[in-house]
Write a protein that holds these residues in place. Structure first.
Motif, PDB file in Angstrom:
ATOM      1  N   ASP A   1       0.813  -1.224   0.000  1.00 44.00           N
ATOM      2  CA  ASP A   1       0.000   0.000   0.000  1.00 44.00           C
ATOM      3  C   ASP A   1       0.844   1.270   0.000  1.00 44.00           C
ATOM      4  O   ASP A   1       0.308   2.378   0.043  1.00 44.00           O
ATOM      5  CB  ASP A   1      -0.938   0.017   1.205  1.00 44.00           C
ATOM      6  CG  ASP A   1      -0.184  -0.069   2.541  1.00 44.00           C
ATOM      7  OD1 ASP A   1       1.071  -0.220   2.512  1.00 44.00           O
ATOM      8  OD2 ASP A   1      -0.828   0.010   3.595  1.00 44.00           O
ATOM      9  N   GLY A   2       2.172   1.111  -0.050  1.00 43.14           N
ATOM     10  CA  GLY A   2       3.056   2.267  -0.061  1.00 43.14           C
ATOM     11  C   GLY A   2       3.416   2.792   1.314  1.00 43.14           C
ATOM     12  O   GLY A   2       4.241   3.701   1.435  1.00 43.14           O
ATOM     13  N   ALA A   3       2.806   2.226   2.348  1.00 48.68           N
ATOM     14  CA  ALA A   3       3.107   2.657   3.719  1.00 48.68           C
ATOM     15  C   ALA A   3       4.254   1.819   4.281  1.00 48.68           C
ATOM     16  O   ALA A   3       4.410   0.641   3.945  1.00 48.68           O
ATOM     17  CB  ALA A   3       1.876   2.510   4.607  1.00 48.68           C
ATOM     18  N   ALA A   4       5.059   2.433   5.136  1.00 54.67           N
ATOM     19  CA  ALA A   4       6.173   1.726   5.748  1.00 54.67           C
ATOM     20  C   ALA A   4       5.661   0.682   6.737  1.00 54.67           C
ATOM     21  O   ALA A   4       4.651   0.886   7.422  1.00 54.67           O
ATOM     22  CB  ALA A   4       7.095   2.710   6.460  1.00 54.67           C
ATOM     23  N   VAL A   5       6.350  -0.446   6.786  1.00 51.32           N
ATOM     24  CA  VAL A   5       6.032  -1.455   7.795  1.00 51.32           C
ATOM     25  C   VAL A   5       6.201  -0.811   9.169  1.00 51.32           C
ATOM     26  O   VAL A   5       7.228  -0.184   9.445  1.00 51.32           O
ATOM     27  CB  VAL A   5       6.961  -2.674   7.651  1.00 51.32           C
ATOM     28  CG1 VAL A   5       6.769  -3.642   8.810  1.00 51.32           C
ATOM     29  CG2 VAL A   5       6.702  -3.377   6.330  1.00 51.32           C
ATOM     30  N   PRO A   6       5.202  -0.909  10.057  1.00 54.33           N
ATOM     31  CA  PRO A   6       5.266  -0.193  11.337  1.00 54.33           C
ATOM     32  C   PRO A   6       6.362  -0.732  12.245  1.00 54.33           C
ATOM     33  O   PRO A   6       6.720  -1.908  12.184  1.00 54.33           O
ATOM     34  CB  PRO A   6       3.880  -0.432  11.940  1.00 54.33           C
ATOM     35  CG  PRO A   6       3.403  -1.700  11.315  1.00 54.33           C
ATOM     36  CD  PRO A   6       3.963  -1.692   9.921  1.00 54.33           C
ATOM     37  N   ALA A   7       6.861   0.154  13.087  1.00 57.17           N
ATOM     38  CA  ALA A   7       7.907  -0.225  14.038  1.00 57.17           C
ATOM     39  C   ALA A   7       7.261  -0.815  15.285  1.00 57.17           C
ATOM     40  O   ALA A   7       7.070  -0.140  16.298  1.00 57.17           O
ATOM     41  CB  ALA A   7       8.751   0.992  14.387  1.00 57.17           C
ATOM     42  N   LEU A   8       6.906  -2.082  15.199  1.00 57.11           N
ATOM     43  CA  LEU A   8       6.245  -2.783  16.288  1.00 57.11           C
ATOM     44  C   LEU A   8       7.005  -4.064  16.610  1.00 57.11           C
ATOM     45  O   LEU A   8       7.773  -4.574  15.784  1.00 57.11           O
ATOM     46  CB  LEU A   8       4.804  -3.140  15.908  1.00 57.11           C
ATOM     47  CG  LEU A   8       3.864  -1.984  15.561  1.00 57.11           C
ATOM     48  CD1 LEU A   8       2.550  -2.529  15.017  1.00 57.11           C
ATOM     49  CD2 LEU A   8       3.618  -1.121  16.785  1.00 57.11           C
ATOM     50  N   ALA A   9       6.747  -4.603  17.813  1.00 58.36           N
ATOM     51  CA  ALA A   9       7.377  -5.870  18.183  1.00 58.36           C
ATOM     52  C   ALA A   9       6.993  -6.970  17.201  1.00 58.36           C
ATOM     53  O   ALA A   9       7.829  -7.809  16.826  1.00 58.36           O
ATOM     54  CB  ALA A   9       6.966  -6.251  19.607  1.00 58.36           C
ATOM     55  N   ALA A  10       5.733  -6.971  16.757  1.00 61.73           N
ATOM     56  CA  ALA A  10       5.274  -8.018  15.843  1.00 61.73           C
ATOM     57  C   ALA A  10       6.023  -7.972  14.516  1.00 61.73           C
ATOM     58  O   ALA A  10       6.447  -9.013  13.994  1.00 61.73           O
ATOM     59  CB  ALA A  10       3.770  -7.875  15.604  1.00 61.73           C
ATOM     60  N   SER A  11       6.201  -6.785  13.971  1.00 60.28           N
ATOM     61  CA  SER A  11       6.911  -6.686  12.693  1.00 60.28           C
ATOM     62  C   SER A  11       8.385  -7.029  12.863  1.00 60.28           C
ATOM     63  O   SER A  11       8.998  -7.655  11.985  1.00 60.28           O
ATOM     64  CB  SER A  11       6.758  -5.282  12.107  1.00 60.28           C
ATOM     65  OG  SER A  11       7.228  -4.289  12.994  1.00 60.28           O
TER      66      SER A  11
END
Length: 419
Positions: free
Chosen positions: A313-323
């Motif tokens: 979708d063009g959005a950056a992968v979020p900075a989360l523990a899951a990612s």
């Protein structure tokens, strides 16, 4: 560390910089791959960052949310954990330079995460952020000392200042801190103080944007704001901070005297882009390809909060523990294949398992696809998820017991002030 002629030394070397979610997941995915795996970290422990705010607000003790990396990896005999500080990487020689030695690699996984960003201001000592166990301990000490000093003071204005607590940043960390500090002041401490009533504490949450928890749908964001205000937290949006001093914050041309100022407004990646000689984005993140390798450095993987990867979708992968965990697992499996002369057939794809944030007792928000939860159901779901993702059974049991005790009694047991 010098190369030797033994069979063990001739095995391919995978060096992982960082013992966070991404680094641990990469090492675990490499179990039995026929490589020597080195985890380098300047700390000896792995920290469950989503619960750090509970250490900072005395609900949990440090050992409940942090574990020695060696203990986590103890059954994986192909892993060597080294407590070292990385200073640079010589990609041409394929060597990691540390404060003590040089370590050669065949594959390098950089998972050094992120730290606080003060947007060019020198405010770190005035408004501590929350990223490490040390940060949490420092914030807890700062909070508890403010209440102790208010109890000692005979000056009503000084008491008012000491009991004014400002959190800068309305993301999940800021919201969770604000809710937990409110419960500390309103539920835990009042029976124990005689001169300065902790219930008079003024807790202010400042957000530069138009709403808190901007990553959530507006309905959930509004719920969180209403819930915080019901707990006595002053929520101010569209309020960027102009200056921070020792006991004073300036925002929107207004001065607020404060006993405690905490920072939850921004993060920046570690300096790994400089180590590798690549250009990061404005937050220091390293752009990576679909296989999570650094362009121009096919044997170097950047994962977790350090990596900048755009989704479909063009959005950056979020900075989360899951990612971070998903990236670590992918990188580890990719290296396994490459050790066999093969390459991953599919690029990395982040699987969004939802977004959660707690506002305090009986109050949380959950976004899972079309499912949205608030209030007690959201809080219960948040609690179960976080207990499940703790590293081991002991931690799950201890945290669950601590939360039940806090829920029933309001007491927060980790309130020792130590230096």
């Amino acid at each position: 560390m010098q190369q030797h002629g033994s069979a063990a030394e001739r095995k391919p070397r995978v060096v992982i910089i960082g013992g966070g979610f991404a680094g641990i997941a990469a090492a675990q995915a490499l179990a039995g791959a026929g490589a020597r795996i080195f985890i380098l970290d300047s700390n000896n422990h792995h920290c469950f960052q989503p619960l750090l705010y509970q250490v900072a607000t005395a609900a949990l003790a440090s050992p409940d949310v942090a574990w020695p990396i060696r203990h986590i990896m103890r059954r994986q005999k192909d892993v060597t954990v080294l407590m070292l500080t990385v200073e640079s990487v010589d990609a041409a020689r394929k060597v990691v330079k540390t404060d003590k030695c040089e370590i050669g690699y065949d594959f390098l996984v950089v998972a050094t995460g992120a730290t606080h960003s003060y947007f060019g201001h020198n405010w770190a000592s005035l408004a501590p952020g929350l990223k490490t166990i040390s940060d949490a301990a420092a914030i807890r000490r700062k909070l508890l000392l403010a209440f102790e000093r208010a109890e000692v003071s005979d000056d009503p204005l000084e008491r008012e200042r000491l009991l004014t607590i400002i959190i800068v940043g309305g993301g999940p960390t800021g919201v969770e801190l604000a809710g937990a500090i409110s419960e500390l002041a309103r539920r835990t401490l009042p029976p124990e103080f005689r001169r300065a009533d902790p219930r008079n504490a003024r807790i202010i949450l400042l957000e530069a944007g138009p709403r808190i928890l901007a990553s959530f749908p507006e309905r959930l964001s509004d719920y969180a704001r209403d819930s915080l205000e019901a707990k006595g937290v002053e929520v101010r949006t569209d309020t960027p901070v102009d200056q921070i001093f020792e006991d004073l914050l300036v925002a929107g041309e207004k001065q607020i005297l404060a006993g405690v100022i905490l920072w939850a407004a921004g993060v920046r990646a570690s300096p790994a882009a400089n180590w590798l000689g690549v250009e990061g984005d404005r937050m220091g993140r390293i752009p990576v390809g679909g296989d999570l390798t650094v362009p121009g450095l096919p044997d170097v993987y950047a994962i977790g909060d350090l990596a900048l990867l755009l989704g479909p979708d063009g959005a950056a992968v979020p900075a989360l523990a899951a990612s971070a965990k998903q990236m670590g697992k992918y990188a580890g499996r990719a290296i396994r294949l490459r050790l066999k002369g093969r390459f991953p057939r599919k690029p990395f794809r982040y699987r969004d398992y939802g977004n959660l944030a707690t506002i305090g007792r009986n109050s949380a928000i959950v976004k899972l696809g079309r499912l949205e939860l608030t209030g007690f159901p959201g809080w219960l779901f948040w609690s179960v998820v976080h207990i499940y993702f703790l590293v081991n059974l002991r931690s799950r049991i201890f945290v669950a017991i601590s939360w039940i005790a806090t829920y029933l009694t309001g007491n927060r047991g980790s309130r020792l002030i130590t230096r």
